[in-house]
Design an enzyme around this catalytic site. Sequence first.
Site, PDB file in Angstrom:
ATOM      1  N   ASP A  34       0.856  -1.187   0.000  1.00  0.00           N
ATOM      2  CA  ASP A  34       0.000   0.000   0.000  1.00  0.00           C
ATOM      3  C   ASP A  34       0.889   1.232   0.000  1.00  0.00           C
ATOM      4  OD1 ASP A  34      -2.465  -1.371   0.084  1.00  0.00           O
ATOM      5  OD2 ASP A  34      -2.357  -1.569   2.251  1.00  0.00           O
TER       6      ASP A  34
ATOM      7  N   ASP B  52      -6.879  -1.467  -4.737  1.00  0.00           N
ATOM      8  CA  ASP B  52      -7.947  -1.121  -3.794  1.00  0.00           C
ATOM      9  C   ASP B  52      -8.863  -0.053  -4.380  1.00  0.00           C
ATOM     10  OD1 ASP B  52      -6.746  -2.852  -1.943  1.00  0.00           O
ATOM     11  OD2 ASP B  52      -5.620  -1.224  -1.000  1.00  0.00           O
TER      12      ASP B  52
END
Length: 157
Positions: free
Chosen positions: A117, A135
């Site tokens: 991330d 995402d």
Amino acid sequence: MRNPTPWFLISVVIIVLDQVSKYAITQSFALGEGVAITSFFNLVLAYNTGAAFSFLANAGGWQKVFFAGIAVVASVVMFYLLHKHYQERLFSFAISLILGGAVGNLIDRVVLGHVVDFLDFYAAGYHFPAFNVADSAITVGAALLIWDSFKKPVDKS
């Protein structure tokens, strides 16, 4: 549209964008390192062994296989849905985004054992958990599925 191929190409584009962006971040930052881009946005390298918002991230390792399994099953279902409903443009676009995001994160789980991330936002004093391109695609795809569900006529039989 005459076949589902364009929808799969959208998924492939999402996967490539996701993996290239994750590679660039992992080559540019050490774990936990980041840089402020604006007053509300940072780039930061973070690893997530759990699911959304690091759910079950510290569960001891079983969650990696569990979430990878869910991603595989979901991807097979979405592949089937794209073949069956490829004429439905909004639905298929949404599924394409979700499929691309699911596979992008699945690659991380299988190859790295965690998801990379790096998009880190702040809003009104709230720090949103870091996320990635995959995402984002999943979130937009889910929102489009909800929108699509409101556009379809209700069967009154």
